[in-house]
Design an enzyme around this catalytic site. Structure first.
Site, PDB file in Angstrom:
ATOM      1  N   TYR A  56       0.860  -1.186   0.000  1.00  0.00           N
ATOM      2  CA  TYR A  56       0.000   0.000   0.000  1.00  0.00           C
ATOM      3  C   TYR A  56       0.898   1.239   0.000  1.00  0.00           C
ATOM      4  O   TYR A  56       1.514   1.573   1.013  1.00  0.00           O
ATOM      5  CB  TYR A  56      -0.894   0.047   1.230  1.00  0.00           C
ATOM      6  CG  TYR A  56      -1.958  -1.028   1.320  1.00  0.00           C
ATOM      7  CD1 TYR A  56      -2.251  -1.851   0.247  1.00  0.00           C
ATOM      8  CD2 TYR A  56      -2.686  -1.190   2.495  1.00  0.00           C
ATOM      9  CE1 TYR A  56      -3.231  -2.821   0.338  1.00  0.00           C
ATOM     10  CE2 TYR A  56      -3.677  -2.154   2.591  1.00  0.00           C
ATOM     11  CZ  TYR A  56      -3.947  -2.967   1.522  1.00  0.00           C
ATOM     12  OH  TYR A  56      -4.919  -3.933   1.613  1.00  0.00           O
ATOM     13  N   ARG A 208     -16.230  -0.596  -2.169  1.00  0.00           N
ATOM     14  CA  ARG A 208     -15.337   0.488  -2.586  1.00  0.00           C
ATOM     15  C   ARG A 208     -16.074   1.820  -2.741  1.00  0.00           C
ATOM     16  O   ARG A 208     -15.727   2.640  -3.587  1.00  0.00           O
ATOM     17  CB  ARG A 208     -14.608   0.110  -3.874  1.00  0.00           C
ATOM     18  CG  ARG A 208     -13.730  -1.117  -3.708  1.00  0.00           C
ATOM     19  CD  ARG A 208     -13.167  -1.620  -5.018  1.00  0.00           C
ATOM     20  NE  ARG A 208     -12.273  -2.740  -4.770  1.00  0.00           N
ATOM     21  CZ  ARG A 208     -12.678  -3.997  -4.559  1.00  0.00           C
ATOM     22  NH1 ARG A 208     -13.974  -4.272  -4.607  1.00  0.00           N
ATOM     23  NH2 ARG A 208     -11.832  -4.974  -4.305  1.00  0.00           N
TER      24      ARG A 208
END
Length: 332
Positions: A56, A208
């Site tokens: 990430y 999402r």
């Protein structure tokens, strides 16, 4: 050992986890100070599970979490780290590496970036098709014996892989997408996890942002992960899916809660062995998500939601054809 035995019993707030990916990568710019404040607010509210990945932001997220946990906060947190996804300097994806030697290398770098003596739950981000899952889990088991890792998790794998992995070393939990419009795990994976006593960390509980109640057609084509890789956010699929969200909004309005709170509450209602991972990037969004722990859906509420949003109602796949091979456990 199940996830719920790792700190997710007690108040329902502890059935929520915070996913940190959006604070570093894939969903547009994030504010560092607000990210740190959001992590601290989650811990203060009783959220224990903090989920990150070494890829990430190419390490940025782990540095961020390490900074957030300074000052005596480490004992409040259950740190989950995913590893194995390979990136290039442009941020692109180039496969997975879950070889035993790579597992231990990734762990060493994660411990350094996080500034921790051990990782609470360590898991490969996806299945490496070139490496038997037994080899990968065996390498993490070595890290458990050495005290660098407490528990082994998996992410986005099918039922057979789950059984094979669990035969090598007890798997604490499976992180996998699960929401009102992504219910693939109900076709065998959830049942297998429960048979083996493995908890579920459900990510994508708001798909999402698609079923958060905050997405709109005007945002179509935004240059982030959703616009580039998720067919559910594109063209006619998006219009169809947003129409479904409006049907869910009617149910939420009747209950006096937000769409996001209803979506999270639906996941929590599927069982106490399920932790809902929310990807809040601000304290405002976190507070909205925390409100879901006060929502108790009855049988009539769940039946109504099933009517307005039945399994399989969403238009479009979770990932485009390029990524589905690597990311989607439903295609394995």
């Amino acid at each position: 050992m199940q996830t719920r035995q790792l700190g997710h019993t007690g108040p329902r707030t502890a059935q929520l986890g915070l996913g940190l990916m959006g604070m570093s990568d894939l969903y547009g710019p994030a504010d560092r100070a607000e990210s740190l404040a959001t992590i601290h607010a989650a811990l203060e509210a009783g959220v224990t599970l903090l989920d990150t990945g070494d890829f990430y932001g190419m390490g940025h997220n782990e540095f961020l979490l390490g900074e957030a946990l300074r000052g005596g906060r480490r004992e409040q947190a259950l740190v989950s780290v995913k590893f194995g996804a390979l990136r290039d300097p442009a941020g692109g994806w180039s496969g997975y590496d879950a070889r035993p030697q790579a597992v231990k290398n990734f762990a060493a770098y994660s411990l350094q970036r996080l500034g921790l003596e051990h990782i609470d739950i360590y898991r490969p981000a996806r299945l490496d098709p070139k490496v038997p899952i037994e080899d990968t889990v065996g390498a993490i088991a070595d890290l458990v014996k050495q005290g660098h890792v407490k528990h082994i998790g998996l992410s986005e794998v099918g039922a057979d892989t789950l059984r094979r992995a669990h035969a090598v070393h007890p798997i604490s939990d499976l992180q996998i997408e699960y929401s009102m419009i992504s219910r693939g795990i109900e076709n065998g994976v959830l049942q297998t996890a429960r048979e083996l006593g493995i908890g579920i960390t459900a990510y994508g509980v708001l798909s999402r942002g698609l079923i958060s109640g905050h997405w709109s057609a005007q945002r179509a084509g935004e240059a982030d992960f959703r616009g580039q890789y998720s067919p559910r956010f594109q063209g006619e699929n998006l219009a169809h899916n947003l129409a479904l969200v409006e049907r869910v909004r009617q149910v939420a309005d009747s209950l006096g809660i937000s769409v996001a709170q209803l979506a999270i509450a639906w996941v929590l209602a599927q069982g106490q062995d399920i932790v809902a991972l929310v990807g809040a990037r601000s304290r405002q969004r976190l507070q909205e998500a925390l409100g879901a722990d006060k929502v108790v859906l009855g049988a009539a509420d769940l039946a109504r939601l099933e009517e307005v949003l039945p399994a399989g109602a969403a238009a479009g796949e979770r990932y485009n054809a390029h990524l589905a091979v690597d990311l989607d456990s439903e295609k394995q």
